[in-house]
Design a protein around this motif. Structure first.
Motif, mmCIF file in Angstrom:
data_model
loop_
_atom_site.group_PDB
_atom_site.id
_atom_site.type_symbol
_atom_site.label_atom_id
_atom_site.label_comp_id
_atom_site.label_asym_id
_atom_site.label_seq_id
_atom_site.Cartn_x
_atom_site.Cartn_y
_atom_site.Cartn_z
ATOM 1 N N THR A 8 51.985 28.497 55.240
ATOM 2 C CA THR A 8 51.351 27.746 56.363
ATOM 3 C C THR A 8 52.132 27.834 57.714
ATOM 4 O O THR A 8 53.369 27.626 57.728
ATOM 5 C CB THR A 8 51.087 26.124 56.096
ATOM 6 O OG1 THR A 8 50.534 26.267 54.924
ATOM 7 C CG2 THR A 8 50.315 25.409 57.070
ATOM 8 N N ALA A 9 51.505 28.316 58.716
ATOM 9 C CA ALA A 9 52.056 28.180 60.179
ATOM 10 C C ALA A 9 52.632 26.731 60.347
ATOM 11 O O ALA A 9 51.829 25.690 59.946
ATOM 12 C CB ALA A 9 51.091 28.587 61.327
ATOM 13 N N ILE A 10 53.496 26.461 61.184
ATOM 14 C CA ILE A 10 54.093 25.235 61.556
ATOM 15 C C ILE A 10 54.267 24.999 63.128
ATOM 16 O O ILE A 10 54.809 25.894 63.690
ATOM 17 C CB ILE A 10 55.687 24.903 60.984
ATOM 18 C CG1 ILE A 10 55.466 24.997 59.503
ATOM 19 C CG2 ILE A 10 56.104 23.630 61.342
ATOM 20 C CD1 ILE A 10 56.921 24.918 58.813
ATOM 21 N N ALA A 11 53.690 24.103 63.597
ATOM 22 C CA ALA A 11 53.844 23.719 65.033
ATOM 23 C C ALA A 11 54.560 22.299 65.190
ATOM 24 O O ALA A 11 54.269 21.450 64.418
ATOM 25 C CB ALA A 11 52.421 23.938 65.763
ATOM 26 N N LEU A 12 55.245 22.362 66.305
ATOM 27 C CA LEU A 12 55.863 21.109 66.847
ATOM 28 C C LEU A 12 55.313 20.534 67.917
ATOM 29 O O LEU A 12 54.986 21.182 68.896
ATOM 30 C CB LEU A 12 57.514 21.470 66.863
ATOM 31 C CG LEU A 12 58.236 20.208 67.617
ATOM 32 C CD1 LEU A 12 58.313 19.057 66.449
ATOM 33 C CD2 LEU A 12 59.608 20.677 67.681
ATOM 34 N N THR A 13 54.961 19.243 67.927
ATOM 35 C CA THR A 13 54.722 18.547 69.162
ATOM 36 C C THR A 13 55.515 17.705 69.650
ATOM 37 O O THR A 13 56.314 16.873 68.668
ATOM 38 C CB THR A 13 53.246 17.634 68.945
ATOM 39 O OG1 THR A 13 52.857 17.070 70.029
ATOM 40 C CG2 THR A 13 52.984 16.718 67.702
ATOM 41 N N ILE A 25 50.976 12.322 70.472
ATOM 42 C CA ILE A 25 51.286 12.865 68.957
ATOM 43 C C ILE A 25 49.869 12.976 67.974
ATOM 44 O O ILE A 25 49.713 13.896 67.425
ATOM 45 C CB ILE A 25 52.291 12.089 68.486
ATOM 46 C CG1 ILE A 25 53.510 12.178 69.259
ATOM 47 C CG2 ILE A 25 52.564 12.410 67.072
ATOM 48 C CD1 ILE A 25 54.300 13.532 68.920
ATOM 49 N N GLN A 26 49.240 11.611 68.007
ATOM 50 C CA GLN A 26 48.163 11.740 67.065
ATOM 51 C C GLN A 26 47.135 12.888 67.348
ATOM 52 O O GLN A 26 46.580 13.391 66.391
ATOM 53 C CB GLN A 26 47.587 10.180 67.152
ATOM 54 C CG GLN A 26 48.445 9.086 66.458
ATOM 55 C CD GLN A 26 49.468 8.766 67.809
ATOM 56 O OE1 GLN A 26 49.492 9.210 68.545
ATOM 57 N NE2 GLN A 26 50.046 7.715 67.117
ATOM 58 N N ALA A 27 46.462 12.824 68.498
ATOM 59 C CA ALA A 27 45.790 13.931 68.834
ATOM 60 C C ALA A 27 46.389 15.479 68.616
ATOM 61 O O ALA A 27 45.212 16.390 68.277
ATOM 62 C CB ALA A 27 45.331 13.924 70.331
ATOM 63 N N ASP A 28 47.433 15.666 68.856
ATOM 64 C CA ASP A 28 48.226 16.986 68.542
ATOM 65 C C ASP A 28 47.922 17.172 67.108
ATOM 66 O O ASP A 28 47.507 18.317 66.552
ATOM 67 C CB ASP A 28 49.296 17.161 69.172
ATOM 68 C CG ASP A 28 49.529 17.196 70.587
ATOM 69 O OD1 ASP A 28 48.511 17.427 71.251
ATOM 70 O OD2 ASP A 28 50.475 16.943 71.280
ATOM 71 N N LEU A 29 48.418 16.094 66.187
ATOM 72 C CA LEU A 29 48.503 16.412 64.877
ATOM 73 C C LEU A 29 46.961 16.617 64.070
ATOM 74 O O LEU A 29 46.945 17.399 63.352
ATOM 75 C CB LEU A 29 49.354 15.266 64.250
ATOM 76 C CG LEU A 29 50.749 15.168 64.424
ATOM 77 C CD1 LEU A 29 51.314 13.902 63.871
ATOM 78 C CD2 LEU A 29 51.332 16.574 64.068
ATOM 79 N N TYR A 38 50.467 23.101 59.859
ATOM 80 C CA TYR A 38 51.266 22.048 59.536
ATOM 81 C C TYR A 38 51.832 21.493 60.850
ATOM 82 O O TYR A 38 52.617 22.152 61.663
ATOM 83 C CB TYR A 38 52.437 22.498 58.693
ATOM 84 C CG TYR A 38 53.222 21.431 58.061
ATOM 85 C CD1 TYR A 38 52.778 20.483 57.213
ATOM 86 C CD2 TYR A 38 54.405 21.029 58.876
ATOM 87 C CE1 TYR A 38 53.602 19.323 56.731
ATOM 88 C CE2 TYR A 38 55.377 19.859 58.587
ATOM 89 C CZ TYR A 38 54.847 19.007 57.441
ATOM 90 O OH TYR A 38 55.594 18.167 56.864
ATOM 91 N N GLY A 39 51.764 20.157 60.953
ATOM 92 C CA GLY A 39 52.166 19.758 62.134
ATOM 93 C C GLY A 39 53.285 18.874 62.123
ATOM 94 O O GLY A 39 53.554 17.888 61.254
ATOM 95 N N ALA A 40 54.655 18.958 62.734
ATOM 96 C CA ALA A 40 55.708 18.187 62.981
ATOM 97 C C ALA A 40 55.718 17.630 64.282
ATOM 98 O O ALA A 40 55.132 18.000 65.227
ATOM 99 C CB ALA A 40 56.867 19.065 62.748
ATOM 100 N N SER A 41 56.670 16.355 64.410
ATOM 101 C CA SER A 41 56.369 15.525 65.688
ATOM 102 C C SER A 41 57.838 15.016 66.100
ATOM 103 O O SER A 41 58.733 14.847 65.173
ATOM 104 C CB SER A 41 55.558 14.582 65.654
ATOM 105 O OG SER A 41 56.065 13.724 64.624
ATOM 106 N N GLN A 68 65.753 13.966 66.872
ATOM 107 C CA GLN A 68 64.597 14.352 66.180
ATOM 108 C C GLN A 68 64.361 15.760 66.381
ATOM 109 O O GLN A 68 64.047 16.429 65.199
ATOM 110 C CB GLN A 68 63.333 13.565 66.812
ATOM 111 C CG GLN A 68 63.251 11.896 66.570
ATOM 112 C CD GLN A 68 62.095 11.566 67.256
ATOM 113 O OE1 GLN A 68 60.916 11.616 66.976
ATOM 114 N NE2 GLN A 68 62.301 10.855 68.655
ATOM 115 N N LEU A 69 64.582 16.228 67.476
ATOM 116 C CA LEU A 69 64.448 17.650 67.682
ATOM 117 C C LEU A 69 65.196 18.730 66.843
ATOM 118 O O LEU A 69 64.805 19.571 66.116
ATOM 119 C CB LEU A 69 64.599 17.917 69.377
ATOM 120 C CG LEU A 69 64.213 19.395 69.618
ATOM 121 C CD1 LEU A 69 62.990 19.789 69.276
ATOM 122 C CD2 LEU A 69 64.443 19.653 71.094
#
Length: 120
Positions: A8-13, A25-29, A38-41, A68-69
């Motif tokens: 699965t592709a992973i994107a970070l917001t 964050i909520q809208a991005d995820l 898959y969303g990370a934040s 966090q980053l």
């Protein structure tokens, strides 16, 4: 977006949290999930808001934004990064430095910039 076969592709917001769920964050995820990503934040600010307006904003300390980053990027095979509300200049500089360090380590990431400075 970088993705290994069968993974699965992973994107970070990197953005603020919208307590009403309609932005940040909520809208991005939600968007990532709808696209099968898959969303990370990394949370840069907390907001007290609803559909009528913003009641308050608390920025996260830049040092904790960086923590966090670094935690996410040291563990997950992030293929793209999207920024949203970065809240203040210190957080903008911290995020830029953190992403530059990753790129300098031979891991450049596609970056989508949504130049939000404050919640409205």
């Amino acid at each position: 977006m970088r993705q290994s076969p069968g993974r699965t592709a992973i994107a970070l917001t990197i953005a603020g949290s919208d307590s009403s769920g309609g932005a940040g964050i909520q809208a991005d995820l939600k968007t990532f999930t709808a696209l099968g990503v898959y969303g990370a934040s990394v949370i840069t600010a907390l907001t007290a808001q609803n559909t009528r307006g913003v009641e308050g904003v608390e920025a996260v300390r830049p040092e904790f934004v960086l923590a966090q980053l670094q935690a996410v990027l040291s563990d997950l095979d992030v293929g793209a990064v999207k920024t949203g509300m970065l809240a203040n200049g210190a957080i903008v500089a911290t995020v830029a430095r953190g992403l530059r360090d990753v790129a300098g380590a031979g891991r450049p990431l596609p970056l989508i910039i949504d130049p939000v400075m404050v919640a409205t």
